[in-house]
Design a protein around this motif. Sequence first.
Motif, PDB file in Angstrom:
ATOM      1  N   PHE A 136       2.299  -3.124  -3.661  1.00  0.00           N
ATOM      2  CA  PHE A 136       0.789  -3.367  -4.207  1.00  0.00           C
ATOM      3  C   PHE A 136       0.101  -2.315  -4.912  1.00  0.00           C
ATOM      4  N   TYR A 189       2.269  -5.397  -7.527  1.00  0.00           N
ATOM      5  CA  TYR A 189       1.611  -6.678  -7.570  1.00  0.00           C
ATOM      6  C   TYR A 189      -0.014  -6.468  -7.090  1.00  0.00           C
ATOM      7  N   ASP A 190      -0.868  -7.273  -7.299  1.00  0.00           N
ATOM      8  CA  ASP A 190      -2.189  -7.006  -6.932  1.00  0.00           C
ATOM      9  C   ASP A 190      -2.459  -7.535  -5.646  1.00  0.00           C
ATOM     10  N   ASN A 250      -3.350  -0.694  -6.253  1.00  0.00           N
ATOM     11  CA  ASN A 250      -4.814  -0.802  -6.652  1.00  0.00           C
ATOM     12  C   ASN A 250      -5.722  -1.932  -5.608  1.00  0.00           C
ATOM     13  N   ARG A 251      -5.067  -1.960  -4.499  1.00  0.00           N
ATOM     14  CA  ARG A 251      -5.635  -3.024  -3.606  1.00  0.00           C
ATOM     15  C   ARG A 251      -5.715  -2.456  -1.965  1.00  0.00           C
TER      16      ARG A 251
END
Length: 124
Positions: A65, A48-49, A67-68
């Motif tokens: 998560f 999830y982002d 790319n956060r």
Amino acid sequence: MSSSVPSVSTVPSDRAPWLDTSLPPAERARLLAAALTPAEQARQLLNYDGGKSIDWLAERHVGSFLNRKGARLVELARELRARHRLHVPVLFALDCAHGQGLSDGRRVTEPGVFHALVGFSSLV
């Protein structure tokens, strides 16, 4: 060393054998996999982002998560672990394998990939 697997109810963190770092990793993974419901197992495979509310993320047993980064994400991960009935830590991942990613909502490209694409504007 073999430990018994707890029931589906909430497990106090001090009694969760998969959090016992004295056990071998394979044993800890086996114990955790046995304690997770099928729905929780599936959610561990999804990324999830982190842009949703803490309640939305907790209801869906977010496993990681993608790319956060940043302090807000660390706090989300701590809160989600505290809310999870098995105290499963949330993972962080950056999708670097493809040479592209998102940073603060903007696409970034790894320089090596960019240089390889020079002269191939039809691919960009």
